[in-house]
Design a protein around this motif. Structure first.
Motif, PDB file in Angstrom:
ATOM      1  N   LEU A 150       0.841  -1.191   0.115  1.00  0.00           N
ATOM      2  CA  LEU A 150      -0.022   0.294   0.117  1.00  0.00           C
ATOM      3  C   LEU A 150       0.793   1.232   0.069  1.00  0.00           C
ATOM      4  O   LEU A 150       0.544   2.183  -0.958  1.00  0.00           O
ATOM      5  N   LEU A 151       2.002   1.440   0.661  1.00  0.00           N
ATOM      6  CA  LEU A 151       2.865   2.327   0.747  1.00  0.00           C
ATOM      7  C   LEU A 151       3.189   2.706  -0.557  1.00  0.00           C
ATOM      8  O   LEU A 151       3.437   3.941  -1.159  1.00  0.00           O
ATOM      9  N   THR A 152       3.981   1.617  -1.371  1.00  0.00           N
ATOM     10  CA  THR A 152       4.389   1.633  -2.616  1.00  0.00           C
ATOM     11  C   THR A 152       3.397   2.122  -3.617  1.00  0.00           C
ATOM     12  O   THR A 152       3.755   3.019  -4.374  1.00  0.00           O
ATOM     13  N   ARG A 153       2.104   1.870  -3.371  1.00  0.00           N
ATOM     14  CA  ARG A 153       1.204   2.230  -4.370  1.00  0.00           C
ATOM     15  C   ARG A 153       1.072   3.879  -4.350  1.00  0.00           C
ATOM     16  O   ARG A 153       0.525   4.402  -5.078  1.00  0.00           O
ATOM     17  N   VAL A 154       0.972   4.348  -2.989  1.00  0.00           N
ATOM     18  CA  VAL A 154       0.729   5.517  -2.836  1.00  0.00           C
ATOM     19  C   VAL A 154       1.836   6.375  -2.830  1.00  0.00           C
ATOM     20  O   VAL A 154       1.637   7.894  -2.995  1.00  0.00           O
ATOM     21  N   TYR A 155       3.010   6.098  -2.856  1.00  0.00           N
ATOM     22  CA  TYR A 155       4.323   6.856  -2.795  1.00  0.00           C
ATOM     23  C   TYR A 155       5.304   6.793  -4.078  1.00  0.00           C
ATOM     24  O   TYR A 155       5.838   7.626  -4.094  1.00  0.00           O
ATOM     25  N   ILE A 156       5.197   5.532  -4.670  1.00  0.00           N
ATOM     26  CA  ILE A 156       6.206   5.428  -5.625  1.00  0.00           C
ATOM     27  C   ILE A 156       5.551   5.385  -7.004  1.00  0.00           C
ATOM     28  O   ILE A 156       4.415   4.957  -7.433  1.00  0.00           O
ATOM     29  N   ASP A 157       6.351   6.210  -7.841  1.00  0.00           N
ATOM     30  CA  ASP A 157       5.891   6.155  -9.288  1.00  0.00           C
ATOM     31  C   ASP A 157       6.902   5.211 -10.197  1.00  0.00           C
ATOM     32  O   ASP A 157       8.092   5.146  -9.768  1.00  0.00           O
ATOM     33  N   GLN A 158       6.431   5.050 -11.432  1.00  0.00           N
ATOM     34  CA  GLN A 158       7.293   4.382 -12.389  1.00  0.00           C
ATOM     35  C   GLN A 158       8.694   4.935 -12.434  1.00  0.00           C
ATOM     36  O   GLN A 158       8.659   6.265 -12.386  1.00  0.00           O
ATOM     37  N   ASP A 159       9.704   4.275 -12.241  1.00  0.00           N
ATOM     38  CA  ASP A 159      11.114   4.648 -12.420  1.00  0.00           C
ATOM     39  C   ASP A 159      11.573   5.398 -11.143  1.00  0.00           C
ATOM     40  O   ASP A 159      12.780   6.117 -11.075  1.00  0.00           O
ATOM     41  N   ASP A 160      10.785   5.827 -10.235  1.00  0.00           N
ATOM     42  CA  ASP A 160      11.313   6.174  -8.906  1.00  0.00           C
ATOM     43  C   ASP A 160      12.468   5.342  -8.362  1.00  0.00           C
ATOM     44  O   ASP A 160      12.343   4.101  -8.438  1.00  0.00           O
ATOM     45  N   VAL A 161      13.370   5.617  -7.628  1.00  0.00           N
ATOM     46  CA  VAL A 161      14.459   5.030  -6.912  1.00  0.00           C
ATOM     47  C   VAL A 161      14.105   4.476  -5.558  1.00  0.00           C
ATOM     48  O   VAL A 161      13.841   5.512  -4.716  1.00  0.00           O
ATOM     49  N   ILE A 162      14.133   3.308  -5.295  1.00  0.00           N
ATOM     50  CA  ILE A 162      14.352   2.784  -3.899  1.00  0.00           C
ATOM     51  C   ILE A 162      15.505   2.345  -3.549  1.00  0.00           C
ATOM     52  O   ILE A 162      15.889   1.435  -4.039  1.00  0.00           O
ATOM     53  N   LEU A 163      16.170   2.387  -2.412  1.00  0.00           N
ATOM     54  CA  LEU A 163      17.203   1.976  -1.837  1.00  0.00           C
ATOM     55  C   LEU A 163      16.907   0.848  -1.071  1.00  0.00           C
ATOM     56  O   LEU A 163      16.123   1.037  -0.307  1.00  0.00           O
ATOM     57  N   MET A 203      10.005  17.001   6.743  1.00  0.00           N
ATOM     58  CA  MET A 203       9.677  16.246   5.847  1.00  0.00           C
ATOM     59  C   MET A 203       8.476  16.612   4.950  1.00  0.00           C
ATOM     60  O   MET A 203       7.461  16.815   5.365  1.00  0.00           O
ATOM     61  N   GLU A 204       8.826  16.649   3.410  1.00  0.00           N
ATOM     62  CA  GLU A 204       7.839  17.032   2.732  1.00  0.00           C
ATOM     63  C   GLU A 204       7.546  15.980   1.851  1.00  0.00           C
ATOM     64  O   GLU A 204       8.458  15.469   1.223  1.00  0.00           O
ATOM     65  N   TYR A 205       6.397  15.206   2.220  1.00  0.00           N
ATOM     66  CA  TYR A 205       6.068  14.122   1.379  1.00  0.00           C
ATOM     67  C   TYR A 205       5.971  14.208  -0.183  1.00  0.00           C
ATOM     68  O   TYR A 205       5.074  15.185  -0.368  1.00  0.00           O
ATOM     69  N   GLN A 206       6.445  13.205  -0.831  1.00  0.00           N
ATOM     70  CA  GLN A 206       6.156  13.411  -2.358  1.00  0.00           C
ATOM     71  C   GLN A 206       5.172  12.268  -2.772  1.00  0.00           C
ATOM     72  O   GLN A 206       5.979  11.165  -3.310  1.00  0.00           O
ATOM     73  N   PHE A 207       4.043  12.331  -2.643  1.00  0.00           N
ATOM     74  CA  PHE A 207       3.002  11.176  -3.224  1.00  0.00           C
ATOM     75  C   PHE A 207       3.114  10.635  -4.434  1.00  0.00           C
ATOM     76  O   PHE A 207       3.348  11.659  -5.296  1.00  0.00           O
ATOM     77  N   SER A 208       2.710   9.445  -4.745  1.00  0.00           N
ATOM     78  CA  SER A 208       2.692   9.042  -6.290  1.00  0.00           C
ATOM     79  C   SER A 208       1.350  10.041  -6.881  1.00  0.00           C
ATOM     80  O   SER A 208       0.656  10.256  -6.244  1.00  0.00           O
ATOM     81  N   LYS A 209       2.097   9.931  -8.297  1.00  0.00           N
ATOM     82  CA  LYS A 209       1.169  10.809  -9.150  1.00  0.00           C
ATOM     83  C   LYS A 209      -0.395  10.092  -9.265  1.00  0.00           C
ATOM     84  O   LYS A 209      -1.499  10.790  -9.531  1.00  0.00           O
ATOM     85  N   SER A 210      -0.488   8.816  -8.974  1.00  0.00           N
ATOM     86  CA  SER A 210      -1.537   8.130  -9.200  1.00  0.00           C
ATOM     87  C   SER A 210      -2.553   8.239  -7.955  1.00  0.00           C
ATOM     88  O   SER A 210      -3.736   7.681  -8.022  1.00  0.00           O
ATOM     89  N   LEU A 211      -2.055   9.051  -7.142  1.00  0.00           N
ATOM     90  CA  LEU A 211      -2.903   9.177  -5.763  1.00  0.00           C
ATOM     91  C   LEU A 211      -4.366   9.642  -6.045  1.00  0.00           C
ATOM     92  O   LEU A 211      -5.144   9.520  -5.422  1.00  0.00           O
ATOM     93  N   ASP A 212      -4.446  10.538  -7.094  1.00  0.00           N
ATOM     94  CA  ASP A 212      -5.877  11.103  -7.188  1.00  0.00           C
ATOM     95  C   ASP A 212      -6.792  10.108  -7.513  1.00  0.00           C
ATOM     96  O   ASP A 212      -8.009  10.063  -7.318  1.00  0.00           O
TER      97      ASP A 212
END
Lengths: 400, 400
Positions: A105-118, B1-10
């Protein structure tokens, strides 16, 4: 009909562990593969009592629930967290179907295609799956027994501008290692400065051996939950039982709120029978005492496996003694590919997880994960005998 | 911390229904909003017996399970489906956390950004949420009491080249309508020719009033499960109880296999306590007899609401009498915006769902969904009295 699947389908590779679990179900293979708790210590009577209480509470116990989770359970978890120095309210918490769902769920709301996760190198394979299915770029950071290498972390933050760092700092899956305080604080400070979110996955933190050392969660070291750069997830799968499939995630209310909306779409809510059962269990059962019991037994099993590893003493094979959790991480000579070894092992009636699955990049093919919590002493001895046959024959072959 | 949510959030807008459920929890508001089953008919004793059997089976009942679902439950569901003329094996079936998760998982493996999905007008709002969050284009097809308008469907297939059609052909949410056989066959033939996947969502099919008419599922009308262009999902939430949060999805093994891999990443597996409980219930309880019982009671409640609607007979307000399911769909004069009306209704102590949420496009703001299954007779009368006050005052205002 010619099916036209999504382009993201490649991300959903089947987990090697779960495929192995399927193969070994109902067979006489001794499995050190799954991250399975010992069944004999499941608090069945307590769960039975708890379910009975839920059933006695009447028919409304069987109705739909809130997406956020059963409010009394969220309150019980807040009280439980309070004992660990974490102050949150139910509004800063979401109940999930295991901590796996929190990662998703966190990935779905925070990460977009091509974002980098360490991530750590190696790390939890089913987290890699989630990140891949989202089209994220996953970059692993080097580390040692004390946690991530902060210099490598800084370099990769500068190079890749990651949006998130995923870590299992306490009794990691698969390596069993625990980060020291300096590394925890270092990660926090680097991420805060660079505005990077940390996902702290803590399914094993309660399974600690020995009482002297304390490993504060990274979430507890940050200001929290408001404006925290850490999102923390844990589960009852390892402390109570996996069948109840209940985890939770805590963080800034804005993040939790967005994850809640994503959960509405994903499955409306998790099982309310399970949630009510866990609430009753937390109110009427000495879970802390139960955790002491499984810690003791798991430490004994860990020591037996350590003894057996020392006894077999395969040339060029190293491992570390875990301070908690469920796993040994074993490194074999570079000439041995553990995916090949696995086939020989299964022929010999024993299974493990080849290490390659746990690497986001730059895999070490000569590694393996061994679970020590599931098998009793006799089974473990027999399984290690079988593993010995497999490894000895593989070592002989490479030396031939 | 400034959160940067996914573009799909809408895409993850909070569901109006669930927000209303939250508002009304613990308050004296009578809710016709949620799609809630009647609690007084929950088979609590049967669930209690089933859980006891699971607990009596020993500690391994509390262990991790397969992602595909508990095998004996999948077999029980196959037997259940067999009675409805649907022949599938457990390998062509995945257990999900409600049918909501089936919608989500199929979307994740089949739909990419900008793919077109056709839906009914109006349709289930939480399906719209899932499709939106995936970045799909959702286009609604016109219809009448007998189902989708096949000419409009053909035109939109030609214009938009959709990848999937999502339908609830039997006692739809929100309209309660049921498709006739010609429309079912027509949809199938159009989709097969154009290589379009059909997602048939059937949570309400068992809640049928009267015994004369039979509504075969579209899945059963196609060759199935191999190479079917239909994926079928249903749930025990409406026939047993929502708390157990257990649905299932059937289709071609290739689709089910890909959905299973997606489920590994999403939550590993659904609650095994729930799954084992349902398996025991299906083996030892007369579920078909129980369904007859709730059909009877739900039909009585539907008739009472129909009577009350006829009695109040608000000018310019129309509705249809459902042949099954859980909902009345009410259309008010165009001058009435039901989202505004909702505020007045809540002030008067009654809630419904404004129809606008159920439209993927071209919304009708003068519609509302009324649930008739949850409230008992006395509550329903009182709730309808309150609704009468709200609607009468709204009608007076627009005529003023």
């Amino acid at each position: 009909m010619e099916y036209q699947f999504s382009k993201s389908l490649d991300g959903f590779k089947s987990s090697a562990v779960r495929e192995i679990l399927k193969l070994t179900q109902g067979k006489s293979i001794i499995s050190f593969a799954g991250g399975l708790p010992a069944e004999e210590f499941f608090p069945l009577d307590a769960v039975k009592d708890a379910v009975e209480r839920v059933m006695a509470s009447g028919k409304s116990a069987l109705q739909y629930g809130l997406t956020e989770g059963y409010t009394p359970l969220r309150q019980s978890i807040c009280n439980w967290m309070e004992q660990k120095g974490i102050h949150v309210t139910p509004n800063e918490m979401l109940i999930t179907t295991g901590s796996q769902q929190a990662i998703d769920l966190l990935t779905r709301v925070y990460i977009d295609q091509d974002d980098v996760i360490l991530v750590e190198r190696p790390t939890y394979l089913a987290a890699i799956q989630v990140f891949q299915s989202r089209g994220a770029r996953i970059i692993s950071v080097d580390g040692d027994q004390d946690g991530m290498d902060l210099d490598d972390l800084k370099a990769k933050v500068a190079e890749y501008k990651p949006k998130m760092v995923y870590v299992i700092p306490t009794f990691s899956n698969p390596t069993g290692k625990v980060w020291n305080l300096e590394r925890r604080k270092g990660l926090l400070s680097i991420c805060r400065e660079a505005n990077i979110l940390i996902l702290e996955d803590d399914p094993y933190g309660e399974l600690k051996f020995g009482d002297t050392e304390v490993y504060p969660s990274i979430f507890s070291l940050d200001e929290h939950p408001h404006n925290s750069c850490v999102v923390y997830t844990s589960t009852f799968s390892k402390t109570v039982a996996p069948a109840l499939r209940t985890g939770w995630v805590m963080g800034d209310p804005q993040i939790i709120g967005n994850m809640t909306r994503a959960k509405q779409a994903a499955d409306l809510h998790s099982s309310t029978l399970d949630q009510q059962t866990l609430h009753q269990l937390l109110e009427h059962f000495d879970l802390q005492g139960h955790i002491q019991l499984i810690r003791k037994h798991y430490e004994e099993r860990m020591r037996l496996m350590a003894e057996l590893l020392a006894e077999y003493n395969w040339p060029g094979v190293t491992w570390n003694e875990p301070k908690g959790g469920m796993f040994f991480w074993v490194e074999l000579p570079e000439s041995i590919d553990t995916t090949e070894l696995m086939k020989v092992a299964v022929e010999n009636g024993v299974a493990f997880v080849p290490g390659v699955s746990f690497y986001a990049d730059r895999p070490k093919n000569n590694t393996m994960r061994l679970n020590y919590t599931f098998a009793d002493n006799e089974t473990m001895r027999l399984g290690m005998e079988r593993l010995n046959r497999a490894i000895t024959s593989a070592l002989e072959k490479t030396n031939a």
